[in-house]
Design an enzyme around this catalytic site. Structure first.
Site, PDB file in Angstrom:
ATOM      1  CB  THR A  18      -1.675  55.142  48.617  1.00  0.00           C
ATOM      2  OG1 THR A  18      -1.920  53.749  48.677  1.00  0.00           O
ATOM      3  CG2 THR A  18      -2.735  55.749  47.688  1.00  0.00           C
ATOM      4  CG  ASP A  19       0.773  50.315  47.794  1.00  0.00           C
ATOM      5  OD1 ASP A  19      -0.339  50.701  48.200  1.00  0.00           O
ATOM      6  OD2 ASP A  19       1.367  49.316  48.282  1.00  0.00           O
ATOM      7  CD  GLU A  20      -5.282  50.972  48.490  1.00  0.00           C
ATOM      8  OE1 GLU A  20      -6.356  51.167  47.913  1.00  0.00           O
ATOM      9  OE2 GLU A  20      -5.172  50.450  49.609  1.00  0.00           O
TER      10      GLU A  20
ATOM     11  CE1 TYR B 206      -7.063  56.557  50.590  1.00  0.00           C
ATOM     12  CE2 TYR B 206      -6.277  54.471  49.697  1.00  0.00           C
ATOM     13  CZ  TYR B 206      -6.037  55.645  50.371  1.00  0.00           C
ATOM     14  OH  TYR B 206      -4.764  55.927  50.829  1.00  0.00           O
TER      15      TYR B 206
ATOM     16  CE  LYS C  83      -3.745  59.659  49.131  1.00  0.00           C
ATOM     17  NZ  LYS C  83      -3.475  60.793  50.079  1.00  0.00           N
TER      18      LYS C  83
HETATM   19  P1  NAD Z   1      -5.680  58.367  59.028  1.00  0.00           P
HETATM   20  O1  NAD Z   1      -7.044  58.043  58.520  1.00  0.00           O
HETATM   21  O2  NAD Z   1      -5.154  57.647  60.221  1.00  0.00           O
HETATM   22  O3  NAD Z   1      -5.584  59.926  59.350  1.00  0.00           O
HETATM   23  C1  NAD Z   1      -6.077  60.912  58.480  1.00  0.00           C
HETATM   24  C2  NAD Z   1      -6.006  62.243  59.213  1.00  0.00           C
HETATM   25  O4  NAD Z   1      -6.469  63.263  58.318  1.00  0.00           O
HETATM   26  C3  NAD Z   1      -6.889  62.308  60.448  1.00  0.00           C
HETATM   27  O5  NAD Z   1      -6.194  62.913  61.511  1.00  0.00           O
HETATM   28  C4  NAD Z   1      -8.066  63.154  60.019  1.00  0.00           C
HETATM   29  O6  NAD Z   1      -8.670  63.873  61.081  1.00  0.00           O
HETATM   30  C5  NAD Z   1      -7.398  64.084  59.006  1.00  0.00           C
HETATM   31  N1  NAD Z   1      -8.338  64.638  58.032  1.00  0.00           N
HETATM   32  C6  NAD Z   1      -9.262  63.967  57.286  1.00  0.00           C
HETATM   33  N2  NAD Z   1      -9.947  64.820  56.518  1.00  0.00           N
HETATM   34  C7  NAD Z   1      -9.440  66.057  56.762  1.00  0.00           C
HETATM   35  C8  NAD Z   1      -9.727  67.354  56.248  1.00  0.00           C
HETATM   36  N3  NAD Z   1     -10.698  67.543  55.350  1.00  0.00           N
HETATM   37  N4  NAD Z   1      -9.001  68.399  56.701  1.00  0.00           N
HETATM   38  C9  NAD Z   1      -8.028  68.218  57.625  1.00  0.00           C
HETATM   39  N5  NAD Z   1      -7.736  67.019  58.164  1.00  0.00           N
HETATM   40  C10 NAD Z   1      -8.421  65.946  57.726  1.00  0.00           C
HETATM   41  O7  NAD Z   1      -4.719  58.202  57.780  1.00  0.00           O
HETATM   42  P2  NAD Z   1      -3.270  57.561  57.648  1.00  0.00           P
HETATM   43  O8  NAD Z   1      -3.400  56.090  57.537  1.00  0.00           O
HETATM   44  O9  NAD Z   1      -2.372  58.164  58.670  1.00  0.00           O
HETATM   45  O10 NAD Z   1      -2.862  58.111  56.204  1.00  0.00           O
HETATM   46  C11 NAD Z   1      -2.238  59.365  56.060  1.00  0.00           C
HETATM   47  C12 NAD Z   1      -1.935  59.605  54.598  1.00  0.00           C
HETATM   48  O11 NAD Z   1      -1.106  58.573  54.089  1.00  0.00           O
HETATM   49  C13 NAD Z   1      -3.175  59.595  53.703  1.00  0.00           C
HETATM   50  O12 NAD Z   1      -3.016  60.569  52.722  1.00  0.00           O
HETATM   51  C14 NAD Z   1      -3.181  58.202  53.091  1.00  0.00           C
HETATM   52  O13 NAD Z   1      -3.833  58.212  51.838  1.00  0.00           O
HETATM   53  C15 NAD Z   1      -1.700  57.955  52.955  1.00  0.00           C
HETATM   54  N6  NAD Z   1      -1.276  56.555  53.015  1.00  0.00           N
HETATM   55  C16 NAD Z   1      -1.675  55.742  54.022  1.00  0.00           C
HETATM   56  C17 NAD Z   1      -1.179  54.438  54.094  1.00  0.00           C
HETATM   57  C18 NAD Z   1      -1.552  53.501  55.204  1.00  0.00           C
HETATM   58  O14 NAD Z   1      -1.182  52.342  55.150  1.00  0.00           O
HETATM   59  N7  NAD Z   1      -2.238  53.937  56.245  1.00  0.00           N
HETATM   60  C19 NAD Z   1      -0.294  53.986  53.110  1.00  0.00           C
HETATM   61  C20 NAD Z   1       0.083  54.856  52.067  1.00  0.00           C
HETATM   62  C21 NAD Z   1      -0.405  56.139  52.046  1.00  0.00           C
HETATM   63  O1  DAU Z   2      -1.545  50.150  50.310  1.00  0.00           O
HETATM   64  C1  DAU Z   2      -1.632  51.374  50.991  1.00  0.00           C
HETATM   65  C2  DAU Z   2      -3.011  51.508  51.562  1.00  0.00           C
HETATM   66  O2  DAU Z   2      -3.079  50.578  52.632  1.00  0.00           O
HETATM   67  C3  DAU Z   2      -3.353  52.901  52.049  1.00  0.00           C
HETATM   68  O3  DAU Z   2      -3.344  53.791  50.974  1.00  0.00           O
HETATM   69  C4  DAU Z   2      -4.726  52.913  52.716  1.00  0.00           C
HETATM   70  O4  DAU Z   2      -4.996  54.188  53.273  1.00  0.00           O
HETATM   71  C5  DAU Z   2      -4.724  51.881  53.823  1.00  0.00           C
HETATM   72  O5  DAU Z   2      -6.013  51.796  54.391  1.00  0.00           O
HETATM   73  C6  DAU Z   2      -4.306  50.523  53.286  1.00  0.00           C
HETATM   74  O6  DAU Z   2      -5.316  49.994  52.383  1.00  0.00           O
HETATM   75  P1  DAU Z   2      -5.718  48.456  52.387  1.00  0.00           P
HETATM   76  O7  DAU Z   2      -7.065  48.308  51.828  1.00  0.00           O
HETATM   77  O8  DAU Z   2      -4.630  47.616  51.838  1.00  0.00           O
HETATM   78  O9  DAU Z   2      -5.707  48.246  53.992  1.00  0.00           O
HETATM   79  P2  DAU Z   2      -6.679  47.456  54.970  1.00  0.00           P
HETATM   80  O10 DAU Z   2      -6.021  47.466  56.301  1.00  0.00           O
HETATM   81  O11 DAU Z   2      -8.083  47.908  54.883  1.00  0.00           O
HETATM   82  O12 DAU Z   2      -6.615  45.979  54.377  1.00  0.00           O
HETATM   83  C7  DAU Z   2      -5.369  45.309  54.226  1.00  0.00           C
HETATM   84  C8  DAU Z   2      -5.662  43.946  53.615  1.00  0.00           C
HETATM   85  O13 DAU Z   2      -6.425  43.167  54.562  1.00  0.00           O
HETATM   86  C9  DAU Z   2      -6.510  44.027  52.365  1.00  0.00           C
HETATM   87  O14 DAU Z   2      -6.096  42.988  51.479  1.00  0.00           O
HETATM   88  C10 DAU Z   2      -7.924  43.742  52.873  1.00  0.00           C
HETATM   89  C11 DAU Z   2      -7.692  42.785  54.024  1.00  0.00           C
HETATM   90  N1  DAU Z   2      -8.698  42.870  55.126  1.00  0.00           N
HETATM   91  C12 DAU Z   2      -8.964  44.096  55.640  1.00  0.00           C
HETATM   92  C13 DAU Z   2      -9.882  44.253  56.658  1.00  0.00           C
HETATM   93  C14 DAU Z   2     -10.194  45.608  57.238  1.00  0.00           C
HETATM   94  C15 DAU Z   2      -9.296  41.723  55.605  1.00  0.00           C
HETATM   95  O15 DAU Z   2      -9.027  40.621  55.143  1.00  0.00           O
HETATM   96  N2  DAU Z   2     -10.204  41.880  56.621  1.00  0.00           N
HETATM   97  C16 DAU Z   2     -10.540  43.088  57.153  1.00  0.00           C
HETATM   98  O16 DAU Z   2     -11.394  43.129  58.078  1.00  0.00           O
END
Ligand code: NAD
Ligand code: DAU
Length: 339
Positions: free
Chosen positions: A126-128, A151, A155
């Site tokens: 992730t970019d985080e 988090y 990562k």
């Molecule tokens: P998500 O939370 O929707 O899904 C996570 C999945 O992992 C779920 O199906 C869960 O059951 C499974 N899981 C959790 N713990 C587990 C374990 N111990 N063993 C096996 N399975 C397990 O997540 P997402 O948003 O699809 O993110 C997927 C990946 O991409 C993550 O690694 C996250 O850090 C990364 N990522 C997410 C975003 C985003 O915007 N959502 C952006 C950049 C990177």
């Molecule tokens: O940047 C990549 C990441 O994006 C992933 O690695 C994470 O798994 C994913 O959850 C996401 O993280 P963020 O914290 O950026 O996502 P979130 O959707 O929680 O929040 C996006 C932005 O919106 C952030 O600036 C916080 C804000 N926010 C979020 C929630 C849930 C609000 O203002 N109100 C809210 O209720």
């Protein structure tokens, strides 16, 4: 590369990636290995459940024996690791599961990849990991990591372990660092699906702080295409940023979302900010562009398309929001100060 173990494949991005693999590579097998936490959902894979190249294994990546069994039984040659605890707010409430899965789980998968001599281990990151990025700069893959939430730190630790396995054991690894994904099957704790579904339910949209934090909202399908390109054309040991390269303020995202719904901006409610909230993420994406990939959607198009998906797919999100989610929402937002 033919038999992929897609860990976390029942989650948001993982399930989109499974769909992509089954379409793009008819000769591959997609074996999902997933613990089915609150975020894992077999409805995300319902339309491929009978596909001959798809298999589901219920398992935890921290369970070494379970991982090894899956690799052997399915003749796995490649791991693509999406499995993680992913929600920043939950990591602030309780980091434990993040350390277990995102750090220890990554180590278990790396050990298995080493033991069985797999062709590739790919880590979804992730970019985080870069932390808050000041105006005027965009993160390069070579920039130092500076995570600021449990988090992000979990990562980052996973990434560092992956890179160490490359140096120490010459493991064939790659890493992609994605920006905020949006699109089908995203659990409605994340901001875009939370806000669309709240608006559809006539509820307020809790914007953290002043709402001027910046994120790069990318279409999940674009991210999946890029991951697949890195898997096939990326250089071993390398990191690739994936996003649109265009960030916007959260308030702008909310305005687009409400406009697409035809809903009133009166639904916006500013609430107490997230502790340690990163103000801005911004990625340079030239390196992945160099592999021949480019995003098909800009953030605005991605937001509008996402809104339309949630409007059309109430069957998917209604059961989630009326279940365990209510308790989560009360815990997270119930006592949050309104600004
Ligand atoms: P998500 O939370 O929707 O899904 C996570 C999945 O992992 C779920 O199906 C869960 O059951 C499974 N899981 C959790 N713990 C587990 C374990 N111990 N063993 C096996 N399975 C397990 O997540 P997402 O948003 O699809 O993110 C997927 C990946 O991409 C993550 O690694 C996250 O850090 C990364 N990522 C997410 C975003 C985003 O915007 N959502 C952006 C950049 C990177
Ligand atoms: O940047 C990549 C990441 O994006 C992933 O690695 C994470 O798994 C994913 O959850 C996401 O993280 P963020 O914290 O950026 O996502 P979130 O959707 O929680 O929040 C996006 C932005 O919106 C952030 O600036 C916080 C804000 N926010 C979020 C929630 C849930 C609000 O203002 N109100 C809210 O209720």
């Amino acid at each position: 590369m033919k038999n992929l173990l897609i860990t976390g494949g029942a989650g948001f991005i993982g399930s989109n990636y499974v769909h992509h693999v089954l379409e793009a590579h008819p000769d591959y097998r997609a074996v999902v290995y997933d613990k089915l936490t609150y975020a894992g959902n077999l409805n995300n894979l319902a339309d491929v459940s009978d596909h001959p190249a798809y298999r589901f294994v219920h398992g935890d990546i921290t369970d070494r024996a379970g991982v090894e069994r899956a690799i052997q039984e399915h003749d796995i040659d490649t791991i693509v690791n999406f499995a993680a605890e992913t929600h920043v707010d939950r990591s602030i409430l309780n980091p434990d599961a993040f350390i277990q899965t995102d750090v220890y789980g990554t180590y278990v998968l790396l050990e298995a990849a080493r033991k069985f001599g797999l062709e590739r281990y790919h880590q979804i990151s992730t970019d985080e990991v870069y932390g808050h990025i000041p105006a005027g700069h965009s993160s390069l893959e070579t920039d130092p990591v500076a995570p600021r939430s449990p988090y992000a730190a979990s990562k980052t630790s996973g990434d560092l372990m992956v890179l160490a396995y490359r140096v120490t054991y010459n493991l064939p690894v790659t890493i992609t660092r994605g920006s905020n994904n949006i699109g089908p099957y995203q659990y409605p704790e994340k901001v875009v699906p939370l806000f669309v579904t709240n608006a559809l339910e006539g509820k307020r949209l809790p914007v953290y702080g002043d709402g001027r934090q910046m994120r790069d909202y990318q279409w999940v399908g674009d991210h999946c295409e890029a991951i697949d390109i890195v898997l096939h054309a990326g250089e071993l040991g390398e990191i690739y940023n994936i996003g649109t390269g265009q960030e916007m303020e959260n308030l702008r995202m909310v305005e687009i979302l409400l406009d697409e719904l035809g809903a009133s901006r009166d639904l916006i409610q500013h609430v107490e900010d997230r502790p340690g909230h990163d103000r801005r993420y911004s990625l340079k994406i030239d390196k992945v562009r160099g592999l021949g990939w480019q995003p098909r959607h800009d953030p605005e198009a991605a937001i509008r398309k996402t809104v339309r998906w949630y409007v059309a797919n109430e069957w998917w999100w209604q059961p989630i929001k009326s279940g365990e989610f209510r308790e989560y929402y009360e815990r997270m937002y119930g006592s949050r100060k309104v600004l």
